[in-house]
Motif scaffolding. Sequence first.
Motif, PDB file in Angstrom:
ATOM      1  N   ILE A  66     -46.512 -68.045 -69.735  1.00 23.63           N
ATOM      2  CA  ILE A  66     -47.902 -68.307 -70.114  1.00 23.63           C
ATOM      3  C   ILE A  66     -48.384 -67.081 -70.871  1.00 23.63           C
ATOM      4  CG2 ILE A  66     -50.242 -68.722 -69.281  1.00 23.63           C
ATOM      5  CD1 ILE A  66     -48.783 -69.860 -66.699  1.00 23.63           C
ATOM      6  N   ARG A  67     -48.924 -67.307 -72.044  1.00 28.06           N
ATOM      7  CA  ARG A  67     -49.401 -66.210 -72.893  1.00 28.06           C
ATOM      8  C   ARG A  67     -50.909 -66.364 -73.078  1.00 28.06           C
ATOM      9  NH1 ARG A  67     -47.702 -61.192 -74.845  1.00 28.06           N
ATOM     10  NH2 ARG A  67     -48.493 -60.888 -76.927  1.00 28.06           N
ATOM     11  N   ILE A  68     -51.648 -65.333 -72.716  1.00 31.73           N
ATOM     12  CA  ILE A  68     -53.096 -65.308 -72.902  1.00 31.73           C
ATOM     13  C   ILE A  68     -53.420 -64.133 -73.803  1.00 31.73           C
ATOM     14  CG2 ILE A  68     -55.344 -65.029 -71.784  1.00 31.73           C
ATOM     15  CD1 ILE A  68     -54.093 -66.337 -69.303  1.00 31.73           C
ATOM     16  N   VAL A  69     -54.176 -64.413 -74.859  1.00 33.77           N
ATOM     17  CA  VAL A  69     -54.560 -63.373 -75.812  1.00 33.77           C
ATOM     18  C   VAL A  69     -56.076 -63.409 -75.963  1.00 33.77           C
ATOM     19  CG1 VAL A  69     -54.283 -62.454 -78.148  1.00 33.77           C
ATOM     20  CG2 VAL A  69     -52.368 -63.635 -77.041  1.00 33.77           C
ATOM     21  N   LYS A  70     -56.709 -62.263 -75.755  1.00 32.49           N
ATOM     22  CA  LYS A  70     -58.154 -62.124 -75.928  1.00 32.49           C
ATOM     23  C   LYS A  70     -58.426 -61.602 -77.336  1.00 32.49           C
ATOM     24  CE  LYS A  70     -62.248 -59.748 -74.192  1.00 32.49           C
ATOM     25  NZ  LYS A  70     -62.735 -58.696 -73.281  1.00 32.49           N
ATOM     26  N   LEU A  71     -59.285 -62.311 -78.057  1.00 33.57           N
ATOM     27  CA  LEU A  71     -59.615 -61.983 -79.439  1.00 33.57           C
ATOM     28  C   LEU A  71     -61.128 -61.801 -79.556  1.00 33.57           C
ATOM     29  CD1 LEU A  71     -57.514 -64.916 -80.885  1.00 33.57           C
ATOM     30  CD2 LEU A  71     -56.793 -62.534 -80.803  1.00 33.57           C
ATOM     31  N   GLU A 124     -56.157 -58.085 -76.904  1.00 36.93           N
ATOM     32  CA  GLU A 124     -55.464 -57.816 -75.648  1.00 36.93           C
ATOM     33  C   GLU A 124     -54.602 -59.023 -75.337  1.00 36.93           C
ATOM     34  OE1 GLU A 124     -57.978 -56.098 -72.433  1.00 36.93           O
ATOM     35  OE2 GLU A 124     -59.588 -56.430 -73.894  1.00 36.93           O
ATOM     36  N   ALA A 125     -53.392 -58.800 -74.825  1.00 39.75           N
ATOM     37  CA  ALA A 125     -52.490 -59.915 -74.560  1.00 39.75           C
ATOM     38  C   ALA A 125     -51.744 -59.717 -73.249  1.00 39.75           C
ATOM     39  CB  ALA A 125     -51.495 -60.051 -75.712  1.00 39.75           C
ATOM     40  N   TRP A 126     -51.482 -60.839 -72.594  1.00 37.38           N
ATOM     41  CA  TRP A 126     -50.744 -60.848 -71.342  1.00 37.38           C
ATOM     42  C   TRP A 126     -49.712 -61.963 -71.389  1.00 37.38           C
ATOM     43  CZ3 TRP A 126     -55.995 -60.675 -71.910  1.00 37.38           C
ATOM     44  CH2 TRP A 126     -56.638 -59.516 -71.472  1.00 37.38           C
ATOM     45  N   SER A 127     -48.507 -61.666 -70.934  1.00 30.87           N
ATOM     46  CA  SER A 127     -47.469 -62.676 -70.742  1.00 30.87           C
ATOM     47  C   SER A 127     -47.275 -62.818 -69.237  1.00 30.87           C
ATOM     48  CB  SER A 127     -46.155 -62.249 -71.406  1.00 30.87           C
ATOM     49  OG  SER A 127     -46.311 -62.221 -72.808  1.00 30.87           O
ATOM     50  N   LEU A 128     -47.420 -64.047 -68.744  1.00 31.12           N
ATOM     51  CA  LEU A 128     -47.477 -64.281 -67.306  1.00 31.12           C
ATOM     52  C   LEU A 128     -46.532 -65.398 -66.901  1.00 31.12           C
ATOM     53  CD1 LEU A 128     -51.349 -64.527 -67.437  1.00 31.12           C
ATOM     54  CD2 LEU A 128     -50.097 -62.527 -66.665  1.00 31.12           C
ATOM     55  N   GLU A 129     -46.205 -65.409 -65.614  1.00 40.14           N
ATOM     56  CA  GLU A 129     -45.494 -66.552 -65.056  1.00 40.14           C
ATOM     57  C   GLU A 129     -46.344 -67.116 -63.927  1.00 40.14           C
ATOM     58  OE1 GLU A 129     -41.751 -65.719 -63.142  1.00 40.14           O
ATOM     59  OE2 GLU A 129     -42.446 -63.750 -62.541  1.00 40.14           O
TER      60      GLU A 129
END
Length: 98
Positions: A3-8, A87-92
């Motif tokens: 799961i990839r979440i990117v804040k823009l 800002e970005a996060w790669s999650l499981e």
Amino acid sequence: MIIRIVKLTFEQEHVDEFLQLFNAAKEKILSFDGCMQLELLKDIEQPNVFFTHSIWENKECLQNYRNSRIFRSYWKETKKMFASRAEAWSLESLYKNQ
């Protein structure tokens, strides 16, 4: 699954331009090998803050996308509109209510 979440965070005057760019790119992103889902979210308190939420088959698929011409072209145009660094996060996922 990744799961990839990117804040823009955009300059307010570029919000409409970003939305047009996203709408033009979303089908290309979704059709990229390994992309299972793509969602664009907008902060209800700060209308210039967006999040992309995407789901990828695995880390390799995400990395292949991040190294692709599609991403580099889209990201180059998007970065010009930022008010602050992304800002970005790669999650499981460990739990999901079905």
